[in-house]
Write an enzyme that holds these catalytic residues in place. Structure first.
Site, PDB file in Angstrom:
ATOM      1  N   TRP A 353      99.498  23.934 -35.558  1.00 41.96           N
ATOM      2  CA  TRP A 353     100.221  23.428 -36.445  1.00 41.96           C
ATOM      3  C   TRP A 353     101.693  24.264 -36.736  1.00 41.96           C
ATOM      4  O   TRP A 353     101.993  24.372 -38.028  1.00 41.96           O
ATOM      5  CB  TRP A 353      99.026  24.246 -37.438  1.00 41.96           C
ATOM      6  CG  TRP A 353      98.611  25.582 -37.575  1.00 41.96           C
ATOM      7  CD1 TRP A 353      99.360  26.261 -36.878  1.00 41.96           C
ATOM      8  CD2 TRP A 353      99.005  26.643 -38.581  1.00 41.96           C
ATOM      9  NE1 TRP A 353      99.580  27.999 -36.261  1.00 41.96           N
ATOM     10  CE2 TRP A 353      99.085  28.225 -37.362  1.00 41.96           C
ATOM     11  CE3 TRP A 353      98.335  26.672 -39.837  1.00 41.96           C
ATOM     12  CZ2 TRP A 353      98.049  29.389 -37.984  1.00 41.96           C
ATOM     13  CZ3 TRP A 353      98.223  28.221 -40.098  1.00 41.96           C
ATOM     14  CH2 TRP A 353      98.519  28.936 -39.469  1.00 41.96           C
ATOM     15  N   GLU A 492      91.595  33.052 -34.605  1.00 41.07           N
ATOM     16  CA  GLU A 492      90.992  32.657 -33.506  1.00 41.07           C
ATOM     17  C   GLU A 492      89.539  33.575 -32.838  1.00 41.07           C
ATOM     18  O   GLU A 492      88.717  32.972 -32.031  1.00 41.07           O
ATOM     19  CB  GLU A 492      91.792  31.939 -32.718  1.00 41.07           C
ATOM     20  CG  GLU A 492      92.444  30.698 -33.468  1.00 41.07           C
ATOM     21  CD  GLU A 492      92.769  30.361 -31.949  1.00 41.07           C
ATOM     22  OE1 GLU A 492      93.874  30.827 -30.706  1.00 41.07           O
ATOM     23  OE2 GLU A 492      94.215  29.135 -32.028  1.00 41.07           O
TER      24      GLU A 492
END
Lengths: 800, 800
Positions: A353, A492
């Site tokens: 991204w 994450e």
């Protein structure tokens, strides 16, 4: 040479050789060279002072599927290798020289950012007092995307005779630059054919093993004085030999000009003939150097960002490396934003991204490049639609990691080097990547006014991404809210609830708020399309009234969790345990990879209120405070100033900054709320790569998002610049640490609008152009002025 | 179905089968299908009523060099073939049916322009009174550029039993559509592999012989009711068999959905897997048809041109065929403007100068497509530079005929079918093609305001084309003028002076005046570039003060010949003999190819004041009278109204109209000088293809320049529309034969501006848009108004 543009590597720690190799990468947005690793099969080649290099290209998807070891970046044939030794008149031939030869006395490496030229000076002195100075000058041409060149000059002192030089093209290259990938098969080239003609042109052709992409490189080697002594071919390369008379005070030089073509180039043709033809007709090195420098001057002018001191120096290096990877030549290619540039093999060249941090800066300076990158995503809409279909959903589900095919390539296992354990990897659940693409498309249109894109591919991107959110959100009757469940946010660390059987967390605030934004923007765009286009898209994408009504409803009723007066990163976050940060910091010093530390202790970071990087706070990167407030209003939540500040403080205290993007985002958020600590985070982002703050990751490739993001932070962030159809909005946040800065940018028909921010005032100049239209500028939401082409307007800024 | 959009071929002369096949071509700007020739190896396939078809694609350059027989267009595997026969319950199997079966009773072909759908109805009745109605419905999908589909419905009457159908993919195709090329090797596909899976998907993969481009087509055949009875593969194709129960009043259908990929597609991938995957997941024919129609509705809306009567009907057909070849999908490809569309093999798909007549219309309606076509030329700048270098000149020398590589591909010999002689062909001396590219680039920028293109690739095109003229012009000290010698103008009748040893004529007025225009425009553009970009291009293209001074000088002192009060087509034209036009017309009736007539008589057209098509008068197509006057002023010549009118009259009397472009240009010229005969020429241009006025050439491919040119003539020409940075200029020439018309167009940020021209008044509407900027419109150089977005303004027009 302008020293402000020179990056000198001589002060670097010799242990940081891989970092230097990455930072010495030269490219032109189409291909790049960097230093070979010490483990390279060309064992005479060592840092500091490598003269062999790998070329990188990210055009290739080698293996599809979900295995560990997908390769989307392959090393191209190495055209830079040159071996040499002294043949003194009065003695036996010397050793083949390299930077680890005991006779090396001095070695200097410097990068001329302004000219895009890498220079290495080596000075050898052997036991007999014979001295040899060697200067390598390399460029990867910024004007001609197929060309690179390297000149090596030899100066003999205290002896006379000859230098014997071997110019090599080597196709026996592997992907072996990342240590932890070395267990994977790194050989991606096959079908080598090589040759050397009487005209001084040697060539090599091969193809990639899985994708069958043909690659050819042709090298014309010339020496001054010209004394070729033969050539030979190996199975995977070609060697040309030269003998150069060297005498006291007289120098000799070898120039290699390399042309590189692939079967993916346009116009299509035979890569080998094109490469040989091109290499045969290159002008002299001096002429190439001049046109290369002139091309760089133009890029510096389009990309201009002036800031004082060390920060300014690093920002120039960042722009330089962004342009190695993504230059105007990139607009013609079908390539995305590789997270680690063309600078190393980490993440195998995959696209994540990161463009969310890269496109804003490109849109301002190089809008055609930004458009090309959006078109890269548009070409992969069919793959994203397939992914959604296979998941039983509609719209486009863009992959978290992808290569050429546009399919999901995220690894399903990863290694914790600290525990030695291979663990399941659920990071592909980061569905928010689609919203990043939509946000970029929207901002691009706002800034450029590119109606053709907006109504064409842009509308398809936005509507199909909205379609995915419309399908992914489920209604929770108890809460009377829509929810998006089983995802992973930008952080994450949290890929599951503690002890849960299935991966994913629910209602990630960032995911939900941006999904609501995408749905609202898609509805607005759709409503504004010309009628026939609206009908076409309605038919093709199945956008009936029911679907659009559902989008509207979801965009107003997505659930956003809160706890204790702050936005929750996700549902249930507030119930997680608090970590003893001080204890971990004192025990481990560097806790950037807290996840690995905890796992190696038999614990899991999923249990804690601890983030790797900005997650909820990403909202403060994407949206100005007022925008964010109105987004929450639309969702039926009140986000007052106090709540947002408390949220910022909460997460700042609980983030380990395990990503280079973390400090960047926190810098943005604090700058936007004019917080005093903003610069501390900006500085951390600035030094991510030059100081290799993650301890070894820069050598595997620079962090392109962080590099481009810092440029954007100082430009759009500090100036508070926002482009829209009504004109420019400026709302500066002067930082005392950056007392002045200046930059140029593009806005709709205008090129080279220049902003100067000085203590207490801000100037904006609109250059004269035959496209001249006056520019409307609104300062701090209050003063509106019109600046005519060819004029400059100065605003007085309020005292802070 | 809207009959205004239906083209009915049932009134066509059965002899005109090749014309109908071409006019029945269906495409989507990426690939196309047309009827197979009667000579096709599939000998059951005949017009009228072909159900097999060749697919065309112009992505491929098969052979480089100057031989006769270069192939830049290859026939793709045929996916449309379907054979069928009746299996009555009460008798033996019938014949395999085709349109030349004696049992054929009725056959209707119609093309639905609005929906892009070709329908054929066949009705068979055998000796036993058994009747079978067959309806083929075909589309090449305009929304999904990879997809095409065909549905065949069977209605049995008076019997019951089954229809046996064989669905074929056939890769054994040749280029054999042009009779005079049949001596050349027409086989361009090799390495065939074919298969058929249990899932109903059959596939074929192959590659082109010279360029190695991989091509794959996968076809999913489904029948309703579904009774597959097996499949088989040949060396070059695959066959699937079905048995469809047919009973009184109940129908059965076979649908073929074909997906076609090549290795030149983006994203890159394996064409075969992509094709099979895509074909496996197509929706039903009905759903495809709906989304295809919706895509066409959007194109009709963007390309809108309404005019009454037969003219309006033909204009719709022209827009339809332009869009078969050049649609929004084309913008993503690396393709140029093939002179004969994707509709036939004449000129082997080569690119000439026809874009000069095609881009204006695309720029108005589909600016992204125009940009894509300019980028096609930009990618071939290196080839054009090489050509100039090899000619000992500088800059870019674009080829007269070219294919993928961008190299010169003009034949060096051509056949006069009348005399049977092969003659040297000097048409490659048409250097004016470069000026056509420059003119298109300039007009594109004026109309779109695409600054990025103007300063980037556009500047490179314009400056390099100017560089060529700067090098090609030589100074004649006697005349104190620059000259361009040894060229051929647009009129190909004159390729040498009578009796001269070397080919070419000197000082072609069209070539010289447009060269002067290019030089002047290049200087203006260069002067207006941002400084760094100017320096970069100066360095790269060698533009020092001497060169620029020379350009300025040449642009003011190029020689333009005159004789007897008119512009001479070239130096010495006035001394050529006059032809006895009446005698030749009465002897030969059709003297369009006067050159061939004279050669067969042992004479040469080079001796006469006779032109094949507009040459000097092309100046009146490119420039408004006032522009042209000022161009001549700059060159130190006075071009008063009388001289221009005399020039027009002179050449109109001496032109045989051997090109479809001739009447188009004369229509423009007369419309611009508001001449009463304008419409006569426009009409001739309009019927070029639908009436196949050149007697057989339409069957070898439509004339794309003439088709697009007529649209532009009615739009820009009649409305006198010109776009520039200051706004729109309108100067209408209402033609009594077109009492009213309406069209939409794009201008800078605006999409869908609508002009309505009615007797005595003209309305202009600017649609509402969030990009809304007011539009400045200047009528007849006098009245200036500003029209806001969302508003319409009506002008009263002066009486003629």
């Amino acid at each position: 040479m302008n020293t402000a543009f020179t990056w000198d590597f001589n002060g670097y720690d010799p242990e940081a050789e891989r970092t230097v190799e990455a930072l010495c990468t030269l490219g032109n947005g189409r291909f790049a060279t960097r230093g070979a690793a010490p483990e390279s099969p060309a064992d005479e080649v060592h840092y500091p002072g490598t003269y062999a290099a790998g070329c990188y290209d990210r055009l290739f998807s080698e293996v599809a599927g979900e295995r560990v070891g997908n390769e989307d970046m392959v090393n191209l044939p190495d055209w830079t290798r040159l071996r040499y030794r002294c043949l003194p008149d009065d003695g036996p031939a010397g050793n083949w020289l390299s930077a680890d030869d005991p006779s090396l006395r001095r070695h200097e490496v410097s990068l001329d950012l302004r000219g895009g030229v890498l220079t290495r000076h080596l000075f050898f002195r052997d036991g007999h007092g014979r001295r040899l100075g060697v200067t390598h000058t390399r460029l990867v041409h910024m004007g001609d995307p197929y060309l690179a060149a390297q000149r090596t000059t030899f100066h003999g002192h205290g002896w006379s005779g000859a230098v014997e030089a071997e110019s090599v093209i080597d196709g026996d290259v592997t992907n072996s630059g990342v240590e932890r990938y070395r267990g994977l098969d790194g050989r991606h080239l096959t079908d080598h054919r090589a040759g050397a003609g009487a005209d001084g042109v040697a060539w090599l052709s091969c193809r990639t093993r899985s994708s069958g992409t043909r690659i050819a490189v042709a090298v014309r080697t010339s020496s001054r004085p010209l004394v070729p002594v033969g050539s030979s071919c190996t199975g995977t390369g070609a060697v040309q030999r030269f003998r150069l008379p060297v005498s006291r005070g007289r120098s000799a030089a070898v120039v290699k000009c390399a042309a590189l073509y692939t079967s993916l180039d346009r116009p299509s043709g035979d890569p080998l003939s094109l490469a040989v033809e091109h290499a045969s007709h290159t002008p002299s090195f001096e002429v190439l150097l001049a046109s290369h420098r002139a091309a760089w001057e133009r890029l510096w002018s389009q990309g201009e960002l002036k800031a004082p001191g060390e920060a300014g120096h690093i920002l120039r290096l960042h722009l330089f490396h962004v342009l190695q990877t993504l230059s105007p030549h990139t607009a013609e290619l079908d390539v995305g934003v590789p997270a680690r540039g063309l600078h190393g093999e980490a993440y195998r060249g995959h696209v994540f991204w990161d463009e969310l941090f890269v496109l804003p800066c490109l849109t301002l300076h190089f809008p055609e490049v930004a458009r090309g990158l959006l078109m890269y995503r548009h070409r992969r809409l069919p793959a994203a639609r397939d992914a959604a279909r296979r998941a039983g959903l509609r719209g486009a589900m863009f992959p978290w990691q992808s290569g050429s095919s546009g399919a999901e390539e995220t690894q399903t296992l990863h290694l914790n080097p600290r525990s030695g354990r291979w663990l399941p990897d659920h990071s592909h659940l980061q569905r928010h990547v689609g919203s990043a693409i939509a946000w970029n498309a929207w901002r691009y249109v706002q800034s450029t006014g590119d109606t053709g894109f907006a109504q064409g591919p842009g509308a398809e991107l936005l509507l199909d991404i909205a379609g995915y959110w419309g399908a992914a959100a489920t209604y929770d009757a108890d809460r009377e809210r829509y929810r998006i469940r089983g995802v992973v946010g930008p952080d994450e660390y949290h890929d599951a609830y503690p002890g849960a059987a299935a991966p994913g967390i629910d209602d990630n605030a960032y995911t939900n708020v941006t999904a609501a934004w995408v749905l609202a923007r898609a509805l607005a765009l759709f409503g504004g399309l010309p009628e026939a286009r609206r009908r076409e898209l309605a038919e093709r994408l199945g956008l009936d009234d029911g679907t659009l009504g559902r989008w509207e409803d979801i965009s107003r009723r997505l659930y956003v969790p809160f706890h204790g007066g702050v936005i929750s990163q996700f549902e249930g976050y507030g119930e997680l345990a608090e970590l003893d940060w001080d204890a971990y910091r004192s025990r481990y010093r560097d806790i950037r990879r807290l996840d690995r530390i905890l796992e190696s202790e038999g614990d899991t970071v999923n249990r804690y209120q601890a983030s790797k990087q900005a997650d909820a706070l990403m909202l403060g990167y994407l949206f100005r405070p007022a925008e964010l407030r109105s987004l929450f209003d639309r969702l039926g939540y009140r986000l007052d100033d106090e709540t947002w500040r408390a949220t910022v403080a909460h997460y700042l205290d609980r983030t380990s900054h395990g990503s280079t993007l973390s400090s960047l985002v926190h810098g943005w958020v604090l700058a936007r709320q004019k917080g005093p600590d903003a610069w501390r985070y900006c500085e951390e982002a600035l030094i991510s790569d030059v100081a290799d703050v993650q301890g070894g990751t820069t050598g595997e490739g620079i962090h392109l998002g962080a590099m481009a993001g810092t440029l954007d932070l100082v430009e759009r962030g500090v100036a508070g610049l926002e482009a829209g159809p009504d004109g420019l909005r400026i709302d500066p946040t002067p930082l005392s640490e950056v007392p002045r800065c200046a930059f140029t940018f593009c806005y709709r028909g205008h090129r080279g609008i220049r902003v100067r921010l000085l203590p207490g005032r801000l100037g904006i100049r609109v250059p004269y152009s035959w496209q001249a239209a006056p520019l409307t500028v609104c300062l701090s939401g209050e003063r509106v002025v019109t600046v005519n082409a060819g004029e400059e307007h100065w605003f007085r800024l309020p005292a802070r």
